[in-house]
Scaffold this motif. Structure first.
Motif, PDB file in Angstrom:
ATOM      1  N   ALA A  45       5.570  10.819  -1.208  1.00 29.60           N
ATOM      2  CA  ALA A  45       5.390  11.247  -2.594  1.00 29.60           C
ATOM      3  C   ALA A  45       5.319  12.763  -2.690  1.00 29.60           C
ATOM      4  N   SER A  46       4.560  13.382  -1.816  1.00 28.71           N
ATOM      5  CA  SER A  46       4.426  14.840  -1.829  1.00 28.71           C
ATOM      6  C   SER A  46       5.770  15.521  -1.576  1.00 28.71           C
ATOM      7  N   ASN A  47       6.521  15.009  -0.607  1.00 28.80           N
ATOM      8  CA  ASN A  47       7.827  15.608  -0.305  1.00 28.80           C
ATOM      9  C   ASN A  47       8.792  15.465  -1.467  1.00 28.80           C
ATOM     10  N   THR A  95      -1.586  -0.624   8.207  1.00 25.37           N
ATOM     11  CA  THR A  95      -1.790  -0.310   6.791  1.00 25.37           C
ATOM     12  C   THR A  95      -2.187   1.152   6.565  1.00 25.37           C
ATOM     13  N   PRO A  96      -3.138   1.721   7.324  1.00 26.61           N
ATOM     14  CA  PRO A  96      -3.470   3.133   7.090  1.00 26.61           C
ATOM     15  C   PRO A  96      -2.269   4.058   7.288  1.00 26.61           C
ATOM     16  N   VAL A  97      -1.389   3.710   8.227  1.00 25.92           N
ATOM     17  CA  VAL A  97      -0.178   4.510   8.433  1.00 25.92           C
ATOM     18  C   VAL A  97       0.731   4.400   7.220  1.00 25.92           C
ATOM     19  N   ALA A  98       0.895   3.192   6.686  1.00 25.44           N
ATOM     20  CA  ALA A  98       1.707   3.009   5.479  1.00 25.44           C
ATOM     21  C   ALA A  98       1.155   3.827   4.320  1.00 25.44           C
ATOM     22  N   VAL A  99      -0.167   3.876   4.197  1.00 26.08           N
ATOM     23  CA  VAL A  99      -0.785   4.633   3.102  1.00 26.08           C
ATOM     24  C   VAL A  99      -0.474   6.114   3.231  1.00 26.08           C
ATOM     25  N   PHE A 100      -0.695   6.688   4.439  1.00 24.79           N
ATOM     26  CA  PHE A 100      -0.464   8.135   4.511  1.00 24.79           C
ATOM     27  C   PHE A 100       1.025   8.461   4.531  1.00 24.79           C
ATOM     28  N   GLU A 101       1.882   7.546   4.972  1.00 30.40           N
ATOM     29  CA  GLU A 101       3.321   7.779   4.818  1.00 30.40           C
ATOM     30  C   GLU A 101       3.711   7.764   3.344  1.00 30.40           C
ATOM     31  N   GLY A 102       3.105   6.855   2.571  1.00 33.57           N
ATOM     32  CA  GLY A 102       3.362   6.845   1.132  1.00 33.57           C
ATOM     33  C   GLY A 102       2.933   8.142   0.471  1.00 33.57           C
ATOM     34  N   LYS A 103       1.786   8.687   0.903  1.00 29.26           N
ATOM     35  CA  LYS A 103       1.318   9.967   0.355  1.00 29.26           C
ATOM     36  C   LYS A 103       2.267  11.104   0.718  1.00 29.26           C
ATOM     37  N   VAL A 104       2.703  11.131   1.987  1.00 23.67           N
ATOM     38  CA  VAL A 104       3.598  12.206   2.429  1.00 23.67           C
ATOM     39  C   VAL A 104       4.947  12.102   1.729  1.00 23.67           C
ATOM     40  N   ASP A 157      -2.633  -3.497 -13.021  1.00 29.66           N
ATOM     41  CA  ASP A 157      -3.347  -2.819 -14.104  1.00 29.66           C
ATOM     42  C   ASP A 157      -3.498  -1.326 -13.799  1.00 29.66           C
ATOM     43  N   GLU A 158      -3.817  -1.000 -12.538  1.00 24.09           N
ATOM     44  CA  GLU A 158      -3.945   0.405 -12.157  1.00 24.09           C
ATOM     45  C   GLU A 158      -2.617   1.145 -12.322  1.00 24.09           C
ATOM     46  N   LEU A 159      -1.542   0.515 -11.913  1.00 24.64           N
ATOM     47  CA  LEU A 159      -0.217   1.124 -12.083  1.00 24.64           C
ATOM     48  C   LEU A 159       0.078   1.372 -13.553  1.00 24.64           C
ATOM     49  N   HIS A 160      -0.247   0.398 -14.396  1.00 23.39           N
ATOM     50  CA  HIS A 160      -0.020   0.567 -15.833  1.00 23.39           C
ATOM     51  C   HIS A 160      -0.836   1.725 -16.397  1.00 23.39           C
ATOM     52  N   ARG A 161      -2.101   1.821 -15.955  1.00 18.17           N
ATOM     53  CA  ARG A 161      -2.950   2.916 -16.441  1.00 18.17           C
ATOM     54  C   ARG A 161      -2.366   4.278 -16.076  1.00 18.17           C
ATOM     55  N   MET A 220       0.808  -1.214   0.000  1.00 13.70           N
ATOM     56  CA  MET A 220       0.000   0.000   0.000  1.00 13.70           C
ATOM     57  C   MET A 220       0.844   1.268   0.000  1.00 13.70           C
ATOM     58  N   ALA A 221       1.936   1.295   0.756  1.00  8.85           N
ATOM     59  CA  ALA A 221       2.784   2.491   0.770  1.00  8.85           C
ATOM     60  C   ALA A 221       3.418   2.714  -0.594  1.00  8.85           C
ATOM     61  N   GLY A 222       3.974   1.653  -1.164  1.00  2.00           N
ATOM     62  CA  GLY A 222       4.686   1.780  -2.428  1.00  2.00           C
ATOM     63  C   GLY A 222       3.794   2.132  -3.599  1.00  2.00           C
ATOM     64  N   THR A 223       2.656   1.446  -3.720  1.00  2.00           N
ATOM     65  CA  THR A 223       1.776   1.728  -4.859  1.00  2.00           C
ATOM     66  C   THR A 223       1.135   3.103  -4.738  1.00  2.00           C
ATOM     67  N   THR A 224       0.837   3.525  -3.506  1.00  2.00           N
ATOM     68  CA  THR A 224       0.283   4.871  -3.306  1.00  2.00           C
ATOM     69  C   THR A 224       1.240   5.924  -3.821  1.00  2.00           C
ATOM     70  N   ALA A 225       2.515   5.812  -3.444  1.00  2.62           N
ATOM     71  CA  ALA A 225       3.513   6.793  -3.876  1.00  2.62           C
ATOM     72  C   ALA A 225       3.757   6.707  -5.375  1.00  2.62           C
ATOM     73  N   ALA A 226       3.835   5.492  -5.911  1.00  3.27           N
ATOM     74  CA  ALA A 226       4.102   5.319  -7.345  1.00  3.27           C
ATOM     75  C   ALA A 226       3.005   5.957  -8.184  1.00  3.27           C
ATOM     76  N   ASN A 227       1.757   5.699  -7.818  1.00  2.00           N
ATOM     77  CA  ASN A 227       0.644   6.260  -8.590  1.00  2.00           C
ATOM     78  C   ASN A 227       0.607   7.784  -8.501  1.00  2.00           C
ATOM     79  N   ARG A 228       0.885   8.330  -7.327  1.00  2.00           N
ATOM     80  CA  ARG A 228       0.846   9.787  -7.161  1.00  2.00           C
ATOM     81  C   ARG A 228       1.937  10.463  -7.980  1.00  2.00           C
ATOM     82  N   CYS A 229       3.128   9.914  -7.952  1.00  2.00           N
ATOM     83  CA  CYS A 229       4.231  10.543  -8.687  1.00  2.00           C
ATOM     84  C   CYS A 229       4.065  10.376 -10.192  1.00  2.00           C
TER      85      CYS A 229
END
Length: 453
Positions: A328-330, A317-326, A103-107, A17-26
């Motif tokens: 990516a933003s940084n 998991t929710p912590v991993a998600v928002f750490e991935g978002k932060v 598939d989402e990552l590819h899109r 969840m952390a990795g895919t969140t950051a990958a998709n955002r960037c």
């Protein structure tokens, strides 16, 4: 296969969840992003943890609910838990996750890779013999079961193996007094399995309120699960009829005969094999050594998030998600934002569930702070009487100077939903007066909130 790929703006190691969140955002911002994982995409939570566990728990909940209503209008005589069918139901969710996530990552334009990755330099990563170059890396490889070194440890299965069992044996020993042991034992016991939990400490689940833990242990034993405290496993041996677990308690060694032994004795960051030294990445027992804004202290091109990072956040998991978002933003903005960990609840999904958000009672009383503790035995409250539950309680810790919630601890059915309201109150600084002003739908479990205060 050899060679070198073109340069990436970001390469993510770990497709949870952390990795895919950051990958998709960037990638959404136009970056050239790559991601790799040696395991199927989706990470522990979706494939090997939270989600499949709670699907299996649903079967156990139904059995327990019928048992609680025995003599109150429900007969459980013909009700059984069909493990094989329940597992098929679980796979109906988990089987589609890896491809759906890829598939989402590819899109979003992310390049996906499969295989073990390791660093070959500060800006280089090798996967299946091919070297990849990136301006930045995010390490989000999660955690793995803690290595055990007693004789016979190789006979144990881990949480992933348990969640893939095609059938349950008659006897299971769970080693460790944490989430995995308690949650899985509560599931297996409702399927008729003879379960034993071996806990090294004097009280399990030490991060939770001790008074409520005592109630959980009581309820656990009522479900037919034996909990051995202050007990150490010295060896596991295979026999013609199963396994023998040798344990020591108060200097006395005894042997427990069982069919299966499950490793529930903690997890560690999954960073072995990354060859971190080659990229000048510092790490410790809790993971990658990072600043508060999730950037490596030793290699500014590297960030880390989730269970692989040494942060103040809970391993959730929710912590991993928002750490991935932060993270990516940084990386995208060049900022140094620190994740906000306030008001993050956590739940042990036993039956019923144990919940915590904020401070424990002894933590709240530090530094001369004046507190009031509101404890309620809720076992006789309507919401529990209705379903036949006889063990439930809540403890809310309030700062008397501000009237704000410092901590909330709930043990009872449906309280994993109520704890979210307390989490929101802590995050936003709401007062008990404001919480009591809520008019809840009635008669819901949430309508008990005001009485808990």
């Amino acid at each position: 296969m050899s060679g070198i790929s073109k340069e990436y703006d970001l390469f993510v190691i770990g497709a949870g969840m952390a990795g895919t969140t950051a990958a998709n955002r960037c990638a959404a911002k136009g970056w050239h992003v790559g991601i790799v994982d040696a395991l199927p995409y989706g990470g522990t939570c979706a494939l090997r943890g939270c989600d499949p566990k709670k699907i299996l728990r649903r079967g156990a909940e139904v059995i327990d609910a019928a048992h609680l209503m025995q003599g109150k209008g429900i007969s459980e005589n013909d009700l059984t838990l069909d493990w094989a069918t329940l597992m098929r139901h679980k796979r109906g969710f988990t089987d589609g996750v890896p491809q759906g996530m890829e598939d989402e990552l590819h899109r979003n334009g992310v390049s996906t890779f499969h295989g073990a990755a390791h660093f070959t330099g500060p800006h280089h990563l090798k996967i299946n013999g091919v070297q990849h170059q990136a301006k930045r890396f995010l390490i989000a490889t999660g955690a793995r079961p803690r290595p055990l070194d007693f004789p016979g440890h190789e006979h144990l299965i881990d949480s992933t193996d348990f969640l893939n069992l095609e059938e349950l044996p008659g006897r299971i020993v769970f080693i460790g007094g944490g989430f995995v042991s308690f949650e899985f034992a509560h599931i297996a016991a409702r399927a008729g399995v003879d379960c034993v939990i071996i806990d090294h400490g004097t009280r399990p689940l030490r991060a939770f309120d001790p008074d409520l833990i005592d109630l959980l242990v009581q309820r656990t034993e009522q479900a037919g699960i034996r909990v051995n405290h202050s007990t150490t496993v010295s060896a596991v041996a295979r026999t013609p009829t199963g396994l023998q677990v040798s344990v020591e308690q108060d200097g006395v060694t005894t042997v427990i005969d069982t069919d299966l032994v499950v490793h529930g004795a903690g997890r560690v960051p999954n960073i072995d094999g990354l060859n971190l030294a080659a990229a000048n990445i510092a790490w410790g027992p809790r993971g990658i050594d990072v600043f508060g804004h999730l950037q490596s202290r030793s290699n500014p091109s590297v960030f880390a998030a989730g269970d692989a990072a040494d942060t103040p956040g809970e391993r959730l998991t929710p912590v991993a998600v928002f750490e991935g978002k932060v993270a990516a933003s940084n990386m995208l903005k060049g900022t140094m934002t620190v994740p906000d960990y306030a008001g993050v609840p956590t739940t042990v999904f036993t039956i019923p569930e144990l919940n915590r958000v904020g401070m424990l009672e002894h933590e709240a009383g530090r530094d001369g702070r004046e507190i009031v503790v509101r404890y309620n035995d809720t076992s006789s409250w309507y919401s529990n009487y209705r379903i036949g539950e006889t063990t439930a309680a809540t403890k809310v810790i309030i700062d008397t100077a501000t009237d704000q919630i410092l901590g909330a601890h709930l043990f009872g059915p449906g309280y994993s939903e109520v704890i979210n309201i307390f989490g929101l109150a802590i995050k936003l600084g709401l007062t008990t007066r404001q919480l009591k002003s809520i008019t809840a739908t009635y008669p819901s479990v949430g309508s008990d909130l005001g009485s808990m205060l």
